[in-house]
Design a protein around this motif. Structure first.
Motif, PDB file in Angstrom:
ATOM      1  N   LEU A   6       8.097  -7.705  20.145  1.00 38.16           N
ATOM      2  CA  LEU A   6       7.343  -7.056  20.608  1.00 38.16           C
ATOM      3  C   LEU A   6       6.819  -5.688  20.220  1.00 38.16           C
ATOM      4  CD1 LEU A   6       7.061  -8.692  24.724  1.00 38.16           C
ATOM      5  CD2 LEU A   6       5.516  -9.255  23.347  1.00 38.16           C
ATOM      6  N   GLY A   7       7.828  -5.264  19.083  1.00 37.31           N
ATOM      7  CA  GLY A   7       7.791  -3.324  18.761  1.00 37.31           C
ATOM      8  C   GLY A   7       6.687  -3.634  17.330  1.00 37.31           C
ATOM      9  N   ALA A   8       6.302  -5.319  16.718  1.00 29.58           N
ATOM     10  CA  ALA A   8       5.533  -5.060  15.021  1.00 29.58           C
ATOM     11  C   ALA A   8       3.791  -4.586  16.039  1.00 29.58           C
ATOM     12  CB  ALA A   8       6.178  -5.772  14.297  1.00 29.58           C
ATOM     13  N   SER A   9       3.392  -5.041  14.560  1.00 33.15           N
ATOM     14  CA  SER A   9       1.632  -4.976  14.990  1.00 33.15           C
ATOM     15  C   SER A   9       1.346  -6.235  15.332  1.00 33.15           C
ATOM     16  CB  SER A   9       1.127  -4.271  13.908  1.00 33.15           C
ATOM     17  OG  SER A   9       1.762  -4.943  13.012  1.00 33.15           O
ATOM     18  N   THR A  10       1.671  -7.071  14.625  1.00 37.19           N
ATOM     19  CA  THR A  10       1.292  -8.604  15.374  1.00 37.19           C
ATOM     20  C   THR A  10       2.250  -9.082  16.371  1.00 37.19           C
ATOM     21  OG1 THR A  10       2.850  -9.759  12.937  1.00 37.19           O
ATOM     22  CG2 THR A  10      -0.233  -8.071  12.574  1.00 37.19           C
ATOM     23  N   VAL A  13       1.823  -1.790   6.943  1.00 46.76           N
ATOM     24  CA  VAL A  13       1.157  -2.414   7.334  1.00 46.76           C
ATOM     25  C   VAL A  13      -0.016  -1.634   7.235  1.00 46.76           C
ATOM     26  CG1 VAL A  13       2.489  -3.603   8.948  1.00 46.76           C
ATOM     27  CG2 VAL A  13       1.214  -2.498  10.615  1.00 46.76           C
ATOM     28  N   SER A  14      -0.131   0.291   6.799  1.00 50.39           N
ATOM     29  CA  SER A  14      -1.061   0.412   7.201  1.00 50.39           C
ATOM     30  C   SER A  14      -1.302   1.097   5.240  1.00 50.39           C
ATOM     31  CB  SER A  14      -0.572   2.125   7.395  1.00 50.39           C
ATOM     32  OG  SER A  14       0.394   2.447   6.308  1.00 50.39           O
ATOM     33  N   GLY A  59       0.504  -0.962  -0.374  1.00 46.41           N
ATOM     34  CA  GLY A  59       0.463  -0.613   0.484  1.00 46.41           C
ATOM     35  C   GLY A  59       0.809   1.371  -0.155  1.00 46.41           C
ATOM     36  N   TRP A  60       2.145   1.620   1.234  1.00 45.65           N
ATOM     37  CA  TRP A  60       2.708   3.016   1.112  1.00 45.65           C
ATOM     38  C   TRP A  60       3.311   2.504  -0.251  1.00 45.65           C
ATOM     39  CZ3 TRP A  60       8.308   3.302   0.514  1.00 45.65           C
ATOM     40  CH2 TRP A  60       8.768   1.924   1.148  1.00 45.65           C
ATOM     41  N   ILE A  61       3.694   1.536  -1.177  1.00 47.58           N
ATOM     42  CA  ILE A  61       4.651   2.083  -2.610  1.00 47.58           C
ATOM     43  C   ILE A  61       3.204   2.646  -3.538  1.00 47.58           C
ATOM     44  CG2 ILE A  61       5.498   0.950  -4.139  1.00 47.58           C
ATOM     45  CD1 ILE A  61       7.012  -0.687  -2.489  1.00 47.58           C
ATOM     46  N   THR A  62       2.431   2.094  -3.371  1.00 50.93           N
ATOM     47  CA  THR A  62       1.388   2.364  -4.415  1.00 50.93           C
ATOM     48  C   THR A  62       0.978   3.292  -4.213  1.00 50.93           C
ATOM     49  OG1 THR A  62       0.356   0.310  -4.700  1.00 50.93           O
ATOM     50  CG2 THR A  62      -1.087   1.965  -4.786  1.00 50.93           C
ATOM     51  N   ARG A  63       0.975   4.568  -2.828  1.00 49.48           N
ATOM     52  CA  ARG A  63       0.740   5.588  -2.625  1.00 49.48           C
ATOM     53  C   ARG A  63       1.543   6.490  -3.604  1.00 49.48           C
ATOM     54  NH1 ARG A  63      -0.368  10.113  -2.518  1.00 49.48           N
ATOM     55  NH2 ARG A  63      -1.481  11.783  -1.388  1.00 49.48           N
ATOM     56  N   ALA A  64       2.443   5.498  -3.044  1.00 45.71           N
ATOM     57  CA  ALA A  64       3.797   6.981  -3.214  1.00 45.71           C
ATOM     58  C   ALA A  64       3.624   7.207  -5.042  1.00 45.71           C
ATOM     59  CB  ALA A  64       5.510   5.886  -2.555  1.00 45.71           C
ATOM     60  N   LEU A  65       3.491   5.892  -5.786  1.00 40.14           N
ATOM     61  CA  LEU A  65       4.055   6.007  -6.923  1.00 40.14           C
ATOM     62  C   LEU A  65       2.798   6.918  -7.326  1.00 40.14           C
ATOM     63  CD1 LEU A  65       4.521   2.596  -7.812  1.00 40.14           C
ATOM     64  CD2 LEU A  65       6.169   4.388  -7.308  1.00 40.14           C
ATOM     65  N   ALA A  66       1.735   7.446  -7.082  1.00 40.84           N
ATOM     66  CA  ALA A  66       0.899   8.247  -7.441  1.00 40.84           C
ATOM     67  C   ALA A  66       1.331   9.526  -7.240  1.00 40.84           C
ATOM     68  CB  ALA A  66      -0.018   8.119  -5.784  1.00 40.84           C
ATOM     69  N   GLU A  67       2.388   9.627  -6.498  1.00 36.68           N
ATOM     70  CA  GLU A  67       3.032  11.648  -7.284  1.00 36.68           C
ATOM     71  C   GLU A  67       4.374  11.265  -7.146  1.00 36.68           C
ATOM     72  OE1 GLU A  67       1.917  14.253  -3.978  1.00 36.68           O
ATOM     73  OE2 GLU A  67       0.489  13.299  -3.370  1.00 36.68           O
ATOM     74  N   TRP A  84       2.867  13.886  13.753  1.00 31.18           N
ATOM     75  CA  TRP A  84       1.685  13.101  14.035  1.00 31.18           C
ATOM     76  C   TRP A  84       1.736  12.067  14.757  1.00 31.18           C
ATOM     77  CZ3 TRP A  84       0.792   8.962  11.034  1.00 31.18           C
ATOM     78  CH2 TRP A  84      -1.080   7.772  11.249  1.00 31.18           C
ATOM     79  N   LEU A  85       1.155  12.319  16.299  1.00 32.62           N
ATOM     80  CA  LEU A  85       1.433  11.482  17.370  1.00 32.62           C
ATOM     81  C   LEU A  85       0.381  10.909  17.409  1.00 32.62           C
ATOM     82  CD1 LEU A  85       2.989  10.046  19.868  1.00 32.62           C
ATOM     83  CD2 LEU A  85       1.790  11.959  21.633  1.00 32.62           C
ATOM     84  N   THR A  86       0.573   9.029  17.232  1.00 37.36           N
ATOM     85  CA  THR A  86      -0.455   7.972  17.000  1.00 37.36           C
ATOM     86  C   THR A  86      -0.104   6.756  18.032  1.00 37.36           C
ATOM     87  OG1 THR A  86      -1.598   6.672  15.454  1.00 37.36           O
ATOM     88  CG2 THR A  86       0.862   7.313  14.871  1.00 37.36           C
ATOM     89  N   ALA A  87      -1.417   6.362  18.489  1.00 41.22           N
ATOM     90  CA  ALA A  87      -1.221   4.995  18.817  1.00 41.22           C
ATOM     91  C   ALA A  87      -2.280   4.187  18.343  1.00 41.22           C
ATOM     92  CB  ALA A  87      -1.904   4.962  20.141  1.00 41.22           C
ATOM     93  N   GLU A  88      -2.679   4.762  17.129  1.00 45.24           N
ATOM     94  CA  GLU A  88      -3.099   3.526  16.235  1.00 45.24           C
ATOM     95  C   GLU A  88      -2.382   2.426  15.347  1.00 45.24           C
ATOM     96  OE1 GLU A  88      -6.306   4.057  12.256  1.00 45.24           O
ATOM     97  OE2 GLU A  88      -4.668   5.874  13.486  1.00 45.24           O
ATOM     98  N   TYR A  89      -1.049   2.995  15.391  1.00 45.77           N
ATOM     99  CA  TYR A  89       0.131   2.512  14.503  1.00 45.77           C
ATOM    100  C   TYR A  89       1.273   2.123  15.307  1.00 45.77           C
ATOM    101  CZ  TYR A  89      -2.763   3.155  10.652  1.00 45.77           C
ATOM    102  OH  TYR A  89      -3.697   3.091   9.346  1.00 45.77           O
ATOM    103  N   GLU A  90       1.769   0.541  14.858  1.00 50.41           N
ATOM    104  CA  GLU A  90       3.339   0.267  15.428  1.00 50.41           C
ATOM    105  C   GLU A  90       4.183   0.803  15.113  1.00 50.41           C
ATOM    106  OE1 GLU A  90       3.794  -0.562  19.058  1.00 50.41           O
ATOM    107  OE2 GLU A  90       2.304  -1.698  19.546  1.00 50.41           O
TER     108      GLU A  90
END
Length: 416
Positions: free
Chosen positions: A224-228, A393-394, A57-65, A381-387
């Motif tokens: 333990l530092g990764a999302s899963t 993974v987003s 997903g992040w590569i797809t987003r990057a390639l848009a611009e 951007w301080l976020t607790a949504e992601y590790e």
């Protein structure tokens, strides 16, 4: 469309007529040559850029611009690698240290500048993940004129803290990660403790022949530092025993999680040194600071550790034993250059957007936020949504948020 690019650069940029090394970068595009470049600097130190499989997903987003340039940082991947064989060619352990001192963020930034000029690019954007973010801040310090914008995910480095101060903060976070894991999976408390007690009383070899010590077993906490990661550790601990022995399947799983020393020795050699910048020798900081946290010496409950490199690894791991003398010399090395120009960062004019992960186990949140306040113009951007692995993974959401932050018309500041 992928384009393979190779570049020859000096080993020591201060000695352009001296020995050279090769760099590899993969340019990923949608066929449009009118888009600006986005240089991706990967985490590490010591890991190559990701190999696109399609659908990231992040590569797809990057390639848009952008045209995306995935750089294998020096010493990794298809760039001239650092291995037990290549390092041995450098000579004595002292000579090996002198060689490895050219593989930190300052040299990586100079590599990037050589590549930018070879591609005839006036300015480009940089995306730094984890250690790549450290490199991006070094880039802001020493060649900001080359940068159109900087995006950082989980990689705002402490600018003035010593290695001891950094590890002191990180150990506290690791303790919290253990508490959260055992709260989520209370049955793992006894399972982990039973394995640790068994290891104290028995010599256990992993499939590669490495001795599985209690300290090595605790290294699984890096998950333990990764999302899963917490779930992966839990599943690994589900059935550790086969009768009176540790199960072969369990040992194979442990080996898989701990075996990356053979593919990324540079990480173990330079991880702690990446914090050294005019503060003198690190002297195995992670090992020394650990003594301030005696709970890591207990086995009831057993606390797993995090992204810490201990000297015993170079004794127990066959993949790291060839580097043992060199590693001890690196820990004793006190001639490290500065990596950040604080005054220049305070006067920064390059647009910067950074994701700071609230529970990041690898990069201390409060120290990162201090850095965000130091670098002028930074939108954080301080976020607790992601590790820490939020970029990967987003499905592009983290990168999209940072790009959007840079495109806003509002002035710089915290984007909470």
């Amino acid at each position: 469309m992928n384009i393979d690019r190779t570049f020859t650069v000096p080993l020591d940029h201060a000695n352009p007529s001296g020995p050279t090394i090769e760099l590899y970068a993969r340019e990923v595009t949608r066929g449009r040559t009118d888009l600006p470049y986005l240089l991706y600097l990967n985490g590490g130190p010591g890991f190559p850029s990701p190999r696109p499989l399609g659908g990231e997903g992040w590569i797809t987003r990057a390639l848009a611009e952008y045209r995306l340039l995935l750089l294998d940082q020096r010493g990794t991947g298809r760039s001239t690698p650092v291995t037990r064989h290549s390092l041995a060619w450098q000579g004595t352990p002292r000579q090996q240290v002198d060689y490895l001192k050219h593989f930190r963020a300052d040299s990586i930034v100079k590599d990037a500048e050589t590549i930018r000029q070879a591609l005839a690019v006036d300015q480009w954007s940089v995306l730094g993940q984890s250690f790549g973010g450290y490199c991006a801040v070094t880039y802001l310090s020493f060649a900001p004129e080359a940068l159109a914008e900087v995006l950082i995910t989980g990689g705002l480095p402490p600018l003035e803290s010593t290695a001891d101060e950094i590890y002191h903060t990180l150990y506290k976070t690791v303790v919290g990660k253990n508490i959260a894991h055992y709260k989520r999976y209370p049955e793992d408390v006894e399972r982990a403790s039973t394995v640790a007690r068994f290891l104290k009383d028995n010599t256990v070899l992993l499939p590669t022949g490495r001795t599985l010590t209690v300290e090595a077993f605790q290294g699984l906490g890096n998950l333990l530092g990764a999302s899963t990661g917490s779930s992966r550790l839990h599943y690994l601990l589900e059935a550790p025993f086969d009768g009176d022995h540790l199960a072969d399947a369990f040992l194979t799983d442990v080996e898989r999680e701990l075996s990356w020393a053979s593919t990324a020795p540079l990480y173990f050699l330079l991880h702690e040194a990446s914090y050294a910048r005019g503060h003198g020798a690190t002297q195995w900081s992670a090992q020394r600071v650990r003594q301030e946290f005696p709970e890591f010496g207990n086995d009831d409950p057993l606390l797993f550790t995090g992204e810490m490199v201990y000297p015993a690894l170079f004794d127990s791991d066959p993949a790291l034993q060839p580097f043992r003398d060199t590693a001890h010399l690196i820990a004793a090395e006190d001639a490290w250059p500065q990596l950040y120009d604080i005054d220049r960062l305070k006067a920064n004019t390059v647009p910067v957007a950074a994701a700071v992960y609230n529970d990041d186990m690898y990069v201390a949140r409060e120290l990162s936020l201090d850095t965000a306040r130091t670098i002028a113009g930074t939108r954080s951007w301080l976020t607790a949504e992601y590790e820490h692995d939020g970029l990967r993974v987003s499905d592009g959401a983290v990168l999209d948020r940072l790009i959007t932050m840079l495109r806003r018309e509002e002035g710089p500041g915290h984007a909470g």
